[in-house]
Design a protein around this motif. Structure first.
Motif, PDB file in Angstrom:
ATOM      1  N   UNK A  27       0.821  -1.213   0.000  1.00 36.29           N
ATOM      2  CA  UNK A  27       0.000   0.000   0.000  1.00 36.29           C
ATOM      3  C   UNK A  27       0.855   1.262   0.000  1.00 36.29           C
ATOM      4  N   UNK A  29       4.035   1.530  -1.085  1.00 35.33           N
ATOM      5  CA  UNK A  29       4.999   1.677  -2.185  1.00 35.33           C
ATOM      6  C   UNK A  29       4.569   1.043  -3.497  1.00 35.33           C
ATOM      7  N   UNK A 109      -6.705  -0.184  -2.426  1.00 35.38           N
ATOM      8  CA  UNK A 109      -5.784   0.665  -3.173  1.00 35.38           C
ATOM      9  C   UNK A 109      -4.831  -0.172  -4.031  1.00 35.38           C
ATOM     10  N   UNK A 118      -0.845  -0.395 -14.574  1.00 34.24           N
ATOM     11  CA  UNK A 118       0.110  -1.321 -15.181  1.00 34.24           C
ATOM     12  C   UNK A 118       0.279  -2.561 -14.291  1.00 34.24           C
TER      13      UNK A 118
ATOM     14  N   UNK B  30       4.494  -0.449 -14.967  1.00 32.04           N
ATOM     15  CA  UNK B  30       4.468   0.444 -13.814  1.00 32.04           C
ATOM     16  C   UNK B  30       5.827   1.109 -13.637  1.00 32.04           C
ATOM     17  N   UNK B  32       7.841   1.589 -10.964  1.00 35.08           N
ATOM     18  CA  UNK B  32       8.900   0.961 -10.169  1.00 35.08           C
ATOM     19  C   UNK B  32       9.486  -0.274 -10.849  1.00 35.08           C
ATOM     20  N   UNK B  33       8.705  -0.972 -11.618  1.00 40.64           N
ATOM     21  CA  UNK B  33       9.192  -2.194 -12.247  1.00 40.64           C
ATOM     22  C   UNK B  33       9.910  -1.929 -13.566  1.00 40.64           C
ATOM     23  N   UNK B 117      -3.387   4.980  -6.537  1.00 39.47           N
ATOM     24  CA  UNK B 117      -2.699   3.807  -6.021  1.00 39.47           C
ATOM     25  C   UNK B 117      -1.508   4.184  -5.150  1.00 39.47           C
ATOM     26  N   UNK B 118      -0.704   3.200  -4.817  1.00 38.37           N
ATOM     27  CA  UNK B 118       0.487   3.443  -4.006  1.00 38.37           C
ATOM     28  C   UNK B 118       1.479   4.328  -4.774  1.00 38.37           C
ATOM     29  N   UNK B 119       2.251   5.121  -4.068  1.00 35.00           N
ATOM     30  CA  UNK B 119       3.085   6.121  -4.745  1.00 35.00           C
ATOM     31  C   UNK B 119       4.236   5.554  -5.587  1.00 35.00           C
ATOM     32  N   UNK B 120       4.773   4.403  -5.285  1.00 33.18           N
ATOM     33  CA  UNK B 120       5.847   3.807  -6.084  1.00 33.18           C
ATOM     34  C   UNK B 120       7.096   4.674  -6.187  1.00 33.18           C
TER      35      UNK B 120
END
Lengths: 213, 213
Positions: A27, A29, A109, A118, B30, B32-33, B117-120
């Motif tokens: 949640x 990150x 979320x 994505x 996404x 982060x990935x 969503x989560x901030x990443x």
DNA sequence: CCTTACCTACCTACCGGTAAGTATATTCGC
DNA sequence: GCGAATATACTTACCGGTAGGTAGGTAAGG
């Protein structure tokens, strides 16, 4: 999170602690930016423990998703036995779904970010199934309400999307701005605008208060 | 993506290629990935080139977000000079926003996943500003329509959320199920359900066809 | 003894970012 | 006009750190 005594008997709460730690991390990150190391540290265990219990990083994610789907399935199952006018039943289910979401914000979320966003390396799992089941349920109620003279609907799907849009917008406001979130009463009024748009003449009778559990 | 000739003069299209490559990668996986390595390979340059032009991974992400915000700002700016009934103006803006989204699905998908969503690892940037501006715009039109006798609204925010919910649900269906996506006509009908819910008696006149550009 | 639950130490691969350098174009000083 | 200096745009090689996952082992319970 308490660290278990060293070499003590098996810890009955490890699985749950890992799940709680994982959803908290996902949640904050997102899935991809969370490391297994961080999850296990917060749970007070070592990395192979996560692999032992859940098989992989994706395994623990899938366990969380399954949990969420099960809860939603239960809601839908109960709602298929509810009684009352079509409108009442829809309002009731929407209220319960909104309550469930409000109690599970981190999970919602994360799930939404994977479903509408994505993929981040994880499959969607069963999300399609529950979304379609929910849509079908709402559509069925609309058809029943139309057949009973409650609604005057040209195209069922339009009304369904308008209703689901109302629920979604309330949910999403909770996700991005908890400080500005809508209450249950707010939600019922927003949904009420949609119902006003599809009400037949007899369906325009003074609105009943939405029933709470 | 064509690789530039080795040691040739400066390549005028590098920045654009990097942006295109980044949004494609962010959309598929996404933020982060996605690795910087993958982005630059697809753009046919080396890693320090991205750092030269955009400063960091986050830098290129912010450049994409700025692009999106600028486009949206333009839409809103033009809409503040539009004319017609409140309903027509809202329908027109919603149609244009929906068109813009349909032309920018990867960008919208990424932006939404960060906003809801989560901030990443990246900040939300200006997303709040544009969301609030949009909400304010819709609310203003609703107030105007109510004052002009077009709508009968108890609480402006309810109608606003119902309308925005209708637009969002259409957008989100595009994000998660392009094969089942709503058309412009579909969207206008869904939005029409909401308008039916707030229409005053005179506002219930036969509906004009929504104007297209 | 076998199963379950967990540990330490390690593996390969890759991450975002940077140092030092080169090539080209432009500007500056003479 | 010419050469040097500077700016711009890019390269190869490298940095320290960490990602997901695993090998080999131990302790406790049945």
């Amino acid at each position: 999170m308490n660290k278990p005594p060293e070499k003590a008997p098996p810890d009955p709460g490890v699985r749950e602690r890992l799940l709680a730690s994982a959803i908290d991390c996902f949640d904050r990150k997102g899935y991809a930016a969370c490391s297994v190391r961080e999850i296990v540290e917060a749970a007070g265990v070592t990395k192979p423990v996560l692999y032992y219990h859940y098989g992989s990083k994706e395994g623990i994610f899938n366990a969380l998703m399954r949990q969420a789907m099960d809860q939603f399935d239960e809601l839908l199952e109960r709602a298929s036995h509810s009684e009352g006018s079509a409108r009442d039943r829809i309002e009731k289910l929407f209220g319960e779904v909104f309550d469930l979401f409000k109690r599970s914000i981190p999970l919602v979320r994360v799930m939404n970010s994977i479903y509408y966003g994505p993929p981040q390396g994880v499959p969607r799992g069963d999300a399609d199934r529950v979304h379609f089941a929910f849509q079908e349920w709402v559509k069925k109620r609309l058809v029943e309400g139309r057949n009973a003279g409650e609604f005057k609907i040209a195209k069922t799907e339009d009304a369904m999307w308008a209703l689901i849009g109302a629920l979604n917008v309330a949910t999403e406001l909770e996700l991005c701005h908890p400080d500005l979130a809508l209450t249950q009463k707010d939600l019922q009024r927003v949904v009420g605008v949609v119902f006003d748009g599809i009400a037949s003449e007899e369906g325009r009778a003074p609105r009943r208060a939405a029933k709470r559990r």
